[in-house]
Scaffold this active site. Sequence first.
Site, mmCIF file in Angstrom:
data_model
loop_
_atom_site.group_PDB
_atom_site.id
_atom_site.type_symbol
_atom_site.label_atom_id
_atom_site.label_comp_id
_atom_site.label_asym_id
_atom_site.label_seq_id
_atom_site.Cartn_x
_atom_site.Cartn_y
_atom_site.Cartn_z
ATOM 1 N N GLU A 39 -46.993 -9.728 -18.492
ATOM 2 C CA GLU A 39 -46.850 -8.329 -18.879
ATOM 3 C C GLU A 39 -46.496 -7.462 -17.675
ATOM 4 O OE1 GLU A 39 -50.052 -6.637 -21.066
ATOM 5 O OE2 GLU A 39 -50.169 -8.268 -22.520
ATOM 6 N N GLU A 82 -56.529 -11.810 -21.750
ATOM 7 C CA GLU A 82 -57.232 -10.966 -20.776
ATOM 8 C C GLU A 82 -58.753 -11.045 -20.922
ATOM 9 O OE1 GLU A 82 -55.464 -7.071 -21.058
ATOM 10 O OE2 GLU A 82 -53.927 -7.632 -19.628
#
Length: 895
Positions: free
Chosen positions: A318, A247
């Site tokens: 995710e 991320e």
Amino acid sequence: MLPLKVFVIFITVSLAIASTKDIVEDNNNNNNDGKISNNKKKTVTYDGRSLIINGKRELLFSGSIHYTRSTPEMWPELLDKARKGGLNVIQTYVFWNAHETEKGKFNFEGQYDLVKFIKLVHEKGMYVTLRVGPFIQAEWNHGYTIPTYINVLFSYFFGSPTNPPTYGGIVIAVANMLWQPNAANCSCQCGLPYWLRDVPDIIFRSNNGPFKKHMKDYVSAIIGRVREANLFAPQGGPIILAQIENEYNHIQLAYDAEGDNYVQWAAKLAVSMDIGVPWIMCKQTDAPDPVINACNGRHCGDTFTGPNKPYKPSIWTENWTAQYRVFGDPPSQRSAEDIAFSIARFFSKNGCLANYYMYHGGTNFGRTSSAFSTTRYYDEAPLDEFGLQREPKWSHLRDVHKALNLCKKALLTSQSSVIKLSQFHEIIVYEKPGSDVCSAFITNNHTKTPATLKFRGLDYYLPPRSISILPDCKTVVFNSQNIVSQHNSRNYKKSKAANDNLKWEVFSESIPTFKQLPAKEKNPAELYSMLKDTTDYAWYTTGVELGPEDFPKKNEISPVLRIMSLGHSMLVFVNGEYIGSGHGSHEEKTFEFQKTVKFNVGVNHISILAATVGLPDSGAYMEHRYAGPKSITILGLNSGTVDLTHNGWGNQVGLHGEKNRIFSEEGSKKVQWKEARGKGKALSWYKRTFGTPEGRGPVAIKMHGMGKGMIWVNGLSIGRHWMSYLSPLGQPTQADYHIPRAFLKEKENLLVILEEEEASPENITILRVDRDTICSFITENHPPNVKSWESKGMKLTAVVDKLRPEAYLKCPNHKTIVGVEFASYGDPVGFCGSFSLGKCNAPNTKQIVEQHCLGKEYCSVPLDKPIFIRNNEDGCPGFKSLAIQVSCATRNSKE
């Protein structure tokens, strides 16, 4: 080292060859036991539709299970439940600060045995996605916190003993303010070892020489260890994907061009490892070729802009099954219906792999949680903290996997078309011309209003915010909003064996004075740098001499001690007496402590026990985060405000009890314990022994009456407790704490608790945990269970005599149904554990359910009107529901 350009060419050529073949696994019988073939060397490539494993396309259902958050004894059962839940991939991070606590010294023992965990996944017949990081976040110590800009603003304006104020600080602050709110639901981890902070000139996660050197060394070490164990797919192992970084888009702009350069460098580093499987970067829109950019979030089927190149597949790394908790949070949940909707939606829109984060969250043992994160992690996942199946989440997701597998041939060999009916309604069809291959996904995206939609001459009813799956373009086998699988309720039962001995003993820490800890520095030392992640605690001491003339003459005026802290919490003592405590929060680490104090004439000793509650785990410039007391003043004196910030401060890392390990059997003999009576002093240790709880199920300790601290069982820390930090609902965020069975001895166990606040342990109880209350709630609108169908010869075929809604009930762990606690055919209301009768009910419902279910491990009860209503005596006309609640137990159970 394989050059990046050559690797791209290799992938492209491989995919071009692969695309000329029928590379879909022939799975017409849809045997969904989740197992893959073991020990066979596999090629892993990809194209714009999917991953291709050994020349075959796969639909990949994945779940995150972190080996560090459970014990090795729990791993086999967790993995078995994951496979039975329809998963064929397990995803895990690799935790740098768990494995390399000191530079060059690695630990892969016990619950940190990465290789053993991956081999076990392989034995269970599943693939692995290995998220190497090395930055991983995941609410793991030194991983991720939001917002951290408060810390940075303080460092900008006030500096620190080792880092004076700089204009660069404002850049950090702005970057955090801009980017971290966007990461509020991020469920990743950091896991950077603390010793990295001490590397000269290091800047984490940037195009920075020192950081890149250590990152390369670590990645090479992990890859080398895994390769040596033959765990990558081309070696015959289960690893089919690997992830580098995590991320990074959230903070990339904070580093300007050096952020872009770092992304390029990280991708080249990954490819140079030459592991033979694709690499991914999650939430990295500019992931360089051949690295695949992947999505994180709750609804990637609608929010993911897609791979950044047409020849890359859609991967969801995710799908958050809940929201992780921090101390002070109220309960939070995500429904099984919403998760199932998101999964069906993603695969209907060209998805090939979706991962549940988390599938089992587990426990942050010891001091491993990040700042303010609870000890319990993702308890609302399909497998709860104890490893028990949370229903209906576990089974409803199992059912959507089954339904999607019935569509597998169509999804992976056909072209899709979209019929847009309205703003909220659409139908996606996968159809292969000239064949019977056809699957459809009908979506009602309106959150409040149901819809009846026409498709190919038939009407289909859809509840609000739902998607129906039609594997043959005709038959609804699954609707995301209609749960036909069972529910359950978690029960806590007081253990008789563990609560017999209520004799508590106490040892209180001595409070150091300025005389015992004389000044080492002019200002209070920065807390992180002093602790170096070896403990949560550090003492700060100073002294101030006051004369009679300094004190107010009026009785109603008292001196006030004010302390500004950068976080996280503190206890304050004056002349050895406890004055009070203060703490920040996950959102605002900084806080102000302010209390009236009775000072003495003469020298007064001020002692502050500052504490961290985990380290930060994300954001830009993590190496420049600060904690601890920042300014200390006394107000309300006749002589005016006295600033003690530069008064000269002594310090000491850790507590006496920690250094002597009094939480262990041997260490507990090093101090003098006394019988505990009533409320004890602040900063005290409590101990007692307890018998091992009955049975083999999970165990928990409920911490009623306690404040804040840490718990050890037989010398092993089960994590931090914090009962005094209440949520807006007036309850602690976490009241019960998991004691793994592996931590327990055969008979007698040592329990030691460090308690920071004034508290009494007399109401602490040790509990057995189960989910032996199981339920079903179905209506006449529910479709038959998806297991009522199979795909044979490319045709959808019923495998039951009569297609109808049925209540399915199955006890866990081979237990049997011993009682029907509730049963109603009519209009019952409520939920599992709390059903009640509605306005009408077939009076013989309970008797019918008992006939179907009592004494059985598994039963089904058809929702069939003639079974419940006889002689047309229907006292409840109209729409019918069936609610059942039963209890399970082991045959001849003595528990």
